[in-house]
Design a protein around this motif. Structure first.
Motif, short mmCIF file in Angstrom:
data_model
loop_
_atom_site.label_atom_id
_atom_site.label_comp_id
_atom_site.label_asym_id
_atom_site.label_seq_id
_atom_site.Cartn_x
_atom_site.Cartn_y
_atom_site.Cartn_z
N GLY A 278 1.27 3.62 10.46
CA GLY A 278 1.36 4.97 9.91
C GLY A 278 2.38 5.08 8.81
O GLY A 278 3.55 4.82 9.01
N THR A 279 1.90 5.41 7.62
CA THR A 279 2.82 5.83 6.57
C THR A 279 2.31 7.17 6.10
O THR A 279 1.12 7.30 5.80
CB THR A 279 2.79 4.89 5.36
OG1 THR A 279 1.49 4.32 5.28
CG2 THR A 279 3.84 3.84 5.43
N VAL A 280 3.19 8.14 6.03
CA VAL A 280 2.75 9.44 5.50
C VAL A 280 3.73 9.87 4.42
O VAL A 280 4.91 9.51 4.46
CB VAL A 280 2.74 10.53 6.59
CG1 VAL A 280 1.64 10.25 7.58
CG2 VAL A 280 4.09 10.61 7.27
N THR B 196 9.14 11.69 0.39
CA THR B 196 9.44 10.30 0.71
C THR B 196 8.28 9.69 1.49
O THR B 196 7.55 10.40 2.18
CB THR B 196 10.73 10.20 1.55
OG1 THR B 196 10.95 8.84 1.86
CG2 THR B 196 10.61 10.99 2.83
N MET B 197 8.11 8.38 1.31
CA MET B 197 7.07 7.69 2.08
C MET B 197 7.67 7.30 3.42
O MET B 197 8.48 6.38 3.51
CB MET B 197 6.59 6.44 1.33
CG MET B 197 5.86 6.75 0.05
SD MET B 197 4.48 7.87 0.30
CE MET B 197 3.48 6.88 1.40
N HIS C 60 0.82 -1.20 0.00
CA HIS C 60 0.00 0.00 0.00
C HIS C 60 0.86 1.26 0.00
O HIS C 60 0.59 2.21 -0.74
CB HIS C 60 -0.92 -0.01 1.22
CG HIS C 60 -1.97 1.05 1.18
ND1 HIS C 60 -2.92 1.11 0.18
CD2 HIS C 60 -2.21 2.10 2.00
CE1 HIS C 60 -3.71 2.14 0.38
NE2 HIS C 60 -3.30 2.77 1.48
N SER C 61 1.92 1.25 0.81
CA SER C 61 2.74 2.46 0.88
C SER C 61 3.37 2.72 -0.48
O SER C 61 3.43 3.86 -0.94
CB SER C 61 3.81 2.32 1.97
OG SER C 61 5.06 2.13 1.40
N ALA D 136 5.47 15.01 13.49
CA ALA D 136 4.32 14.44 12.81
C ALA D 136 4.19 12.97 13.18
O ALA D 136 3.14 12.50 13.62
CB ALA D 136 4.49 14.60 11.29
N MET D 137 5.33 12.28 13.07
CA MET D 137 5.32 10.85 13.37
C MET D 137 4.92 10.60 14.82
O MET D 137 4.10 9.73 15.12
CB MET D 137 6.71 10.26 13.09
CG MET D 137 6.84 9.75 11.68
SD MET D 137 5.56 8.52 11.43
CE MET D 137 5.30 8.63 9.71
#
Ligand SMILES: Nc1ncnc2c1ncn2[C@@H]1O[C@H](COP(=O)(O)OP(=O)(O)OP(=O)(O)O)[C@@H](O)[C@H]1O
Ligand SMILES: Nc1ncnc2c1ncn2[C@@H]1O[C@H](COP(=O)(O)OP(=O)(O)OP(=O)(O)O)[C@@H](O)[C@H]1O
Ligand SMILES: [Mg+2]
Ligand SMILES: [Mg+2]
Lengths: 513, 318, 347, 322
Positions: free
Chosen positions: B282-284, B238-239, B111-112, B297-298
């Motif tokens: 969590g992937t942003v 970057t992911m 998904h990422s 953020a993380m």
């Protein structure tokens, strides 16, 4: 004890009660030897008597386990081969010690490379030196040829040149003539005499007593690693004296009646055979129970012919018949297992033996498949039972059948490369230079053995450059020259006439060209 | 509980997992564990990891957070650990169902990659959108997932994946191949997506080297090189993944599981190509805007996830 | 371990060839690498047993045996080619190919596992034979040939399977990986022992095995003694392939699935264990001399050292360094032992 | 015999043919292969890989194997980067120290091998673990990042045209190495020991010192390769060196080196490296299905050595003894 053997002069080199032990082997025990200046000193003994070991001690390869070495009367301690060379002790070992991929020139100058590793090599100068020393030996080889391209004989001579180039005062020669032709030997002897007259002292090992008597003035004989005699003068010593010293009794000269084979069936027959290696219309017949000698000078192509018969190189024309039936031999395995032909190689280290394996494994290799039981299994025991009689018969000097063959003395190795064929029980045996480096006692045994073998019906093709051997053994002598058969003689066992005849056959051809 | 000894075991030595060490320490302190130690296999080899896990069990570790050396290959070892009474959570990457791991807390690798590709394509100028995909070892099934995901995203957005370069998890070949590619095809490509650590770093450097800002690149993970490249505008973004969160929450969860809690069957589990019990750690996507405070953020994400974690995913005897 | 480049000399008291092994044999054993390894293994077992908790626990012994079992067979598969003085970089690749075939035959074709097993082994042997034939025909060094085939075999495998694992393997097979006999012994270990015994028989009691050794030690001499060297070399490679597949299938049982990543990229993860066992065990890299028992013990020793070190809990990143040092110490100790014994023999 | 047949005897002839064919083919189908930038990339790859191959070649020359080239290179690399980042040492100092580490590591290998007589294979296998372990212990698997700009530049800029600085370094090393092995007594001693250790010993060559020297040299070259990689990658990656082993052997062997020792060739090894690099690039250029890359690679390697082999067989036919 020095004063007991009233010395005319101080010996250049002296070994006093030197001893050397290897695992399970007492190679040398309290051996003494005095090398007078400007003399050629013979070192004799049976195979495994310890000759090479003594030489290796004198040249710092092995450390003695006891005794002392004296140079010009002063005790010395050699820490390595370089110590020896720096003290002016040069040597030609029994085994070839050259770097195959290096050129002749570089091999000759290797010691000098070793001494200052940070210098750049001047190949010009190096080749010049090489040329000079090769010249001294009457060799015209380009110093730039890689050693790997030389024949055994040439390598031998290169090593002698190598030793000479060090300008040593002491020169140790371990069976230098083993693989030389008579012609080359003569040249070498002239050289040695000149060196002697220049004051160089030489130790000369050989199993060919004629040679020893020809050039040596003193002699030391070893038996079972002990002195049988130490530095005696050769004056008034006959062949039989030497022999008695070496083997403890006098040798019996075999004198067999001539045999006739006209009616015997043909075991091996070549007609008009030509090969990929360059043989042309070779006709050759060996009958059941017959010993046919194949004589020729080194390079005549006898070994190659043997290899072709064995199927190692292709036969391109003519017919080969085994036991009367036409045979198409394509692999050595076929030759051995299907046609029952065996081959004792002239080059035991490369082709004859697996040096890192034991005596038992080497002697048994030809019989494994035959000995395997129904389940296809065989044990050391069975192999031992089969090969042991032959090892015994040849009196191989080994602590046990588990000894690594590489640790045996040269001669004993040769015995094993013969023994394995005796075990194999083949119908045709090709024997190439069987007695190179073998002592006279064993040689006599070997000859008896080959004779018995033939009497029991084995056909034998004997390749040898040793004329006396040829004349003792062969029933018929075929002469080969430059890859062709140049003639054939019944053997009358009359040395003079036979050798004349053979030489005539060789030179007739050359004259014709 | 104070008798819980957690082991956090990555697949091998890799900078990605560096954050686990701190996470473990913090977790051990905050939740009063006997310990939560970061244990690294000597080589990136399945057998090495298995041997380490077996050894850890012998050493008395009784709860495990594992990045599976292989989604399938690690299952049997995990089953053994669980069989020996030590709960296991697959972290950062998942095990392929069925397995005895309680659940998978990590990044949905596929998904990422999918999201990353979308972000990339979004940033490509109009016209035909040609993208190159640099990724890791093909023997890792996740790589196949990533390749599929990127192709999927491309199809949906009408972009075209012109080349996939794989098997470049080691720096030397990565450098060699990526530069070779750019040298020959720099003009035949509009965007680059990387879905493995080393390729991301190398590609970022390569773009910086040829000073090309036309090619849009989306990387993965938080290697300094990538972050800096984002700041300098050579890389679009970057992911980011959340190794710290995985380590921290993971340690918390295995401890709970040891002390009587059970996994809720009806929790809002996510599904992915490997498992039906997946929790996204969590992937942003981090672009130039967020790059300066991506850490906070993380931490934010981690906090949110943590605050509701217990009641969302676990039944615990009160 | 006997790891001098030059063959060690078999010592024996002066005696007529007639006399049988007797004392020499026992002494030869005291000097042998096998004995050295046994000593080392005992020593380290004691050390670790005292220094760590759990080293001698039944679970640790079980896993130790299981891990060692696979490494042993991997080592043997390399040994089978080292005999010829060559090597086989493709052991890992061949192994994985065999494993995947096995998996496919069960899942895709739906064969019962014993038949699939045979299929996997057959493929492995075939690939090994391919190596052998290539080496013999081309006359190139096996290093370069197997380097290439490693890449090819593995590449084809990944291409076909798309790196998908097969995990639908029958319980009856996978339980071999987990089963504990008598609480500590893994069936895999028994397989390893059986394989080793088979090889001992091959090399000591069959003409073929002896011919393999001869052909490896000195091809020229072997040929002139009637050994079909080319054929024998091919067989060595075939055997290597077969053993590699056995190792692979053991690993399948242990992992409960056939996975492409089982031996790492290109199967290179196997190379280290593959060489460690034989070389520690005293197999000559130049060919012609093997020690099955030595390989067995060598692999066992290394596995043991690793396991022990992990239990000692040295700073996690330092384990590898320590393993290396321990390995050095081990070989040095053994070297000292031989020197001592040898010196005693001389005088 | 004509020039051609004379050159045909040299070891580099086969690899050269292979290289030329490869260049012609790749360049023919994809002109961008011959673009300056691409040539530069190629040269960069060759530059470092050549150093790796050389460091193994020296050991092959004495008939041994050095499994720890990668470990030594990696250790030197991270030491180089680390000393600059952590201790803030100036570049030249760090460089010298890093190379020194390489030499010492190599010498340790050599000393152990020469003085215990244990096979190089085992010793270097063990030291591989030691060096790699130290590397991991220091870095904890995380790279060193801040590399001085000058180092980065050195690794990524050209001296003229497409010729990178690193390539120059390698060229110099290659020449020196060729000189050592073909004109310097030490080099000849190394080859002599490889060709026939016993004979060399008997000729007074100190086999032990030679072995140690060879390993020290090997260590130095490995370290140099490691440092060069730091400059090229612009990071001190702990994983540097992990997969050098195969390449380090492949290139010399493709170049016709004899694994049993005594015969290696600097130019042929260089060409071996070039072949591998070209093949690797071609696979990328022609966009081979990633799942097929390994297969093609294997086939192409066989093709390359095949050409050389063909040459040798031809020569063997004409060789005659005297
Ligand atoms: N390196 C060694 N290890 C063990 N035994 C050895 C070694 N070298 C020689 N021997 C043994 O020492 C004895 C003497 O060997 P040596 O080579 O000196 O005999 P030799 O007189 O040269 O015989 P030949 O005439 O056959 O050359 C032999 O029994 C041999 O087996
Ligand atoms: N045409 C050839 N090709 C290759 N080598 C040759 C050739 N002719 C001779 N030689 C080499 O020269 C040496 C002597 O030649 P060869 O052995 O064939 O003659 P021979 O009569 O068997 O000599 P010997 O009396 O030593 O047996 C051998 O080493 C052989 O290999
Ligand atoms: Mg002798
Ligand atoms: Mg001959």
């Amino acid at each position: 004890m020095a004063d007991l053997s009233s010395p005319s002069t101080v010996p250049v080199l002296e070994a006093r009660e030197v001893s050397k032990f290897f695992p399970g082997v007492k190679a040398l025990q309290d051996v003494s030897m005095r090398l007078e200046p400007g003399s050629i000193h013979a070192l004799l003994g049976e195979n495994g008597a310890g000759k090479s070991t003594l030489i290796k001690i004198i040249t710092g390869v092995h450390r003695p386990d006891g005794g002392t070495l004296l140079l010009d009367g002063t005790p010395i301690e050699l820490r390595g081969t370089r110590d020896a060379t720096s003290r002016g002790i040069g040597v030609v070992h029994q085994e070839r010690n050259l770097i195959p991929r290096f050129t002749v020139g570089e091999n000759i100058s290797l010691e000098r490379l070793a001494t200052h590793p940070l210098k750049t090599v001047d190949y010009q100068a190096l080749n010049e030196t090489a040329r000079h020393w090769l010249g001294v030996l009457g060799l015209d080889i380009d110093p730039r040829t890689p050693v790997s391209q030389l024949s055994v004989a040439k390598m031998q001579l290169v090593e002698i040149a190598k030793a000479l180039s060090l300008k040593s005062r002491v020169l140790l020669l371990d069976e230098p003539t083993a693989s030389l032709t008579p012609h080359e030997t003569v040249a070498l002897f002239d050289l040695l005499r000149r060196l002697r007259d220049d004051g160089v002292s030489m130790l000369f090992v050989s199993h060919k007593l004629e040679e020893v008597q020809e050039i040596c003035d003193r002699v030391t004989v070893l038996r079972d690693g002990r002195n049988a005699c130490a530095s005696q003068s050769m004056a008034g010593m006959g062949r039989h004296d030497l022999v008695r010293l070496m083997i403890g009794r006098s040798e019996q000269i075999a004198n067999w009646p001539t045999r006739h084979f006209e009616k015997a069936p043909e075991a091996l027959k070549l007609t008009g055979v030509s090969t990929a290696l360059g043989h042309r219309d070779v006709d050759l017949t060996v009958r059941k129970g017959e010993i046919v000698g194949l004589y020729g000078l080194v390079g005549a192509g006898r070994t190659e012919l043997a290899k072709c018969i064995m199927g190692a190189h292709p036969v391109t024309g003519g017919t080969v018949e085994v036991a009367g039936k036409p045979a198409k031999i394509t692999t050595v395995a076929d030759a051995i297992h299907r046609y029952r032909i065996g081959y004792v190689s002239e080059d035991r280290k490369q082709e004859g033996l697996v040096l890192i394996h034991t005596v038992l494994e080497n002697a048994g290799i030809t019989v494994w498949r035959r000995l395997a039981n129904r389940l296809g299994l065989l044990t050391d025991g069975t192999v031992r039972r089969t090969v042991e009689p032959y090892i015994r018969k040849l009196e191989v000097r080994t602590p046990s059948l588990e000894q690594i063959v590489g640790n045996l003395s040269g001669g004993n190795q040769q015995k094993i490369s013969v023994a394995k064929w005796l075990a194999a029980g083949i119908d045709v045996l090709i024997v190439d230079e069987p007695s190179v480096g073998i002592d006279i006692k064993t040689k006599a045994y070997l000859h008896e053995l080959l004779r018995e073998l033939s009497d029991s019906g084995t056909a034998i093709l004997l390749i040898t450059s040793d004329m006396p051997e040829m004349i003792t053994l062969a029933d018929r002598i075929v002469v080969m020259n430059d890859y062709r058969i140049s003639g054939e003689l019944e053997n009358t066992r009359d040395y003079g006439r036979m050798s004349e005849g053979i030489m005539y056959l060789i030179h007739r051809v050359e004259a014709a060209e | 509980a104070d008798d819980t000894k957690v082991a956090l075991v990555p697949g091998g030595p890799h900078p990605y997992f560096a954050a686990w060490e701190q996470a473990g320490k913090d977790a051990a302190r905050d939740f009063g564990l006997a310990g939560a130690d970061y244990k690294v296999p000597q080589k990136w080899e399945l057998s090495a990891q298995n041997q380490l896990l077996e050894s850890l069990l012998t050493q008395g570790y009784n709860a495990f957070l594992i990045f599976p050396g292989d989604p399938v290959g690690s299952v049997s070892t995990v089953d053994e650990l669980v069989g020996a009474g030590a709960p296991v959570i697959a972290a950062a990457g998942c095990l392929k169902d069925p397995s005895d791991a309680s659940f998978c807390l990590g990044t949905d690798t596929g998904h990422s990659a999918y999201l990353g590709a979308k972000e990339l394509i979004k940033r490509l100028p109009a016209g035909k959108k040609r993208i190159a995909h640099f990724t890791g070892f093909l023997v890792d099934p996740n790589t196949q997932l990533r390749i599929d995901a990127v192709n999927q995203a491309a199809k949906e957005e009408g972009a075209e994946v012109v080349q996939v370069i794989a098997d470049i998890d080691a720096p030397e070949p990565a450098e060699e191949k990526i530069n070779a590619y750019l040298a020959a095809h720099a003009n035949d490509v509009d965007g680059i997506i990387t879905t493995a650590w080393v390729p991301a770093v190398t590609a970022a450097n390569a773009l910086r080297k040829i000073g090309d800002k036309r090619i849009v690149m989306v990387g993965i993970d938080h290697d300094e090189v990538v972050i800096k490249a984002i700041k300098d505008g050579f890389v679009a973004g970057t992911m980011l993944q959340n190794p710290y969160g995985q380590g921290y929450i993971g340690s918390f969860a295995v401890d709970k599981l040891r002390s009587g809690c059970t996994v809720k069957a009806d929790a809002p589990w996510k599904k992915n190509a490997l498992t039906d019990h997946f929790i996204d750690s969590g992937t942003v996507f981090v672009g130039p805007e967020q790059v300066d405070n991506y850490v906070t953020a993380m931490q934010g994400i981690t906090k949110d996830l943590f605050s509701t974690f217990e009641k969302t995913y676990l039944n615990c005897p009160s | 371990m006997n790891v001098e480049q030059s063959p060690a000399r078999a010592p024996a008291p002066q005696a007529s060839p007639a006399d049988q092994r007797g004392p020499n044999a026992s002494l030869r054993f005291l000097l042998s690498n096998e004995f050295g390894l046994i000593v080392l293994i005992v020593v380290f077992t004691v050390l670790f047993g005292l220094a760590t908790k759990g080293f001698l626990s039944s679970f640790n012994l079980f896993t130790l045996g299981r891990t060692a079992a696979v490494n042993i067979v991997i080592g043997l598969s390399m040994m089978a080619v080292i005999v010829t003085g060559g090597l086989n970089l493709a052991v890992g690749a061949i192994g994985v190919c065999a494993a995947m075939t096995f998996g496919a035959l069960i899942e895709v074709v739906g064969l019962p596992w014993p038949i699939a097993l045979a299929g996997g082994l057959a493929l492995g042997a075939a690939l090994g034979a391919v190596n052998g034939i290539a080496v013999v025909r081309s006359g190139l060094h096996s290093f370069i040939i197997t380097l290439a085939t490693m890449s090819i075999f593995f590449g084809v495998m990944v291409f076909i399977t798309r790196a998908e694992s097969f995990r639908g393997l029958p319980q009856s097979f996978t339980m071999l990986g987990r089963m504990k006999l008598a609480g500590v012994i893994s069936p895999l270990l028994i397989v390893a022992v059986a394989v080793s015994l088979a090889l001992v028989v091959l090399y000591r009691l069959t003409p073929l095995g002896r011919e393999m050794l001869a052909a490896g030690a000195k091809p020229e001499a072997a040929v002139l003694s009637g050994v079909r060297v080319d054929r024998v070399v091919v067989l060595c490679h075939l055997l290597s392939g077969l053993l590699a597949s056995i190792a692979a299938l053991m690993l399948v049982a242990r992992n409960g699935a056939a996975i492409p990543a089982m031996a790492g990229q290109l199967g290179q993860d196997w190379l280290l264990p593959a060489f460690l066992g034989p070389v520690l065990g005293g197999t000559l890299l130049s060919g012609g001399r093997v020690s099955v028992l030595g390989t067995f013990l060598g692999a066992l020793l290394v596995t043991m050292l690793t396991s022990g070190l992990l239990l000692l809990q040295i700073g996690e990143f330092w384990v590898q360094a320590c393993l290396g040092i321990l390995l050095l110490i081990a070989v040095l100790l053994d070297k000292a032992r031989r020197l001592f014994l040898a010196s005693r023999r001389m005088i | 015999m004509g020039y051609l047949s004379r050159y045909a005897r040299t070891d580099w002839f086969g690899p050269l043919i292979a290289t030329l064919i490869a260049i012609a083919l790749v360049g023919g189908f994809n002109p961008s292969f011959l673009s300056p930038f691409n040539i530069q990339v190629l040269l960069l790859a060759i530059a470092v890989n050549a150093l790796i191959a050389f460091s193994q070649m020296i050991i092959i020359a004495i008939g041994q194997m050095n499994l720890s080239v990668g470990a030594i290179g990696g250790l030197a690399a991270i030491a180089f980067a680390g000393m600059m980042e952590v201790w803030g040492l100036p570049v030249p100092v760090a460089l010298v120290l890093a190379l020194a580490i390489g030499v010492v590591a190599g010498m340790l290998n050599g000393i152990f091998i020469a003085w215990t007589g244990i096979s190089a294979f085992i010793i270097t296998l063990a030291s591989l673990s030691v060096f790699k372990g130290i590397n991991l212990g220091i870095t904890r698997a995380s790279p060193f990042y801040d590399i001085p700009q000058i180092v980065k530049d050195f690794g990524n800029t050209n001296i003229i045209g497409p010729l990178p600085w690193l390539a120059v370094v390698t060229a110099v090393v290659a020449v020196l190495l060729w000189f050592l092995l073909n004109r310097q007594a030490l080099g000849r001693c190394i080859l002599a020991v490889g060709g026939n250790e016993h004979a060399a010993e008997l000729s007074g060559i100190s086999v032990r010192k030679t072995i140690v020297a060879a390993h020290a040299l090997s260590g130095l070259l490995a370290a140099l390769a490691g440092v060069a990689l730091v400059a090229r990658l612009q990071i001190g990656q702990p994983t540097i060196g992990d997969d050098w082993l195969i390449l380090s052997f492949a290139a010399p062997v493709i170049g016709g080196a004899v694994l049993s020792g005594g015969h290696v060739s600097v130019p042929a090894t260089l060409l071996g490296v070039a072949i591998v690099a070209i093949i690797t690039q071609a696979l990328v250029l022609f966009n081979i299905d990633p799942f097929l890359v390994q297969v093609v690679l294997g086939v192409l390697i066989l093709w390359a050595v095949g050409i050389n082999r063909f040459r040798e067989v031809r020569l063997a036919k004409t060789a005659k003894r005297i």
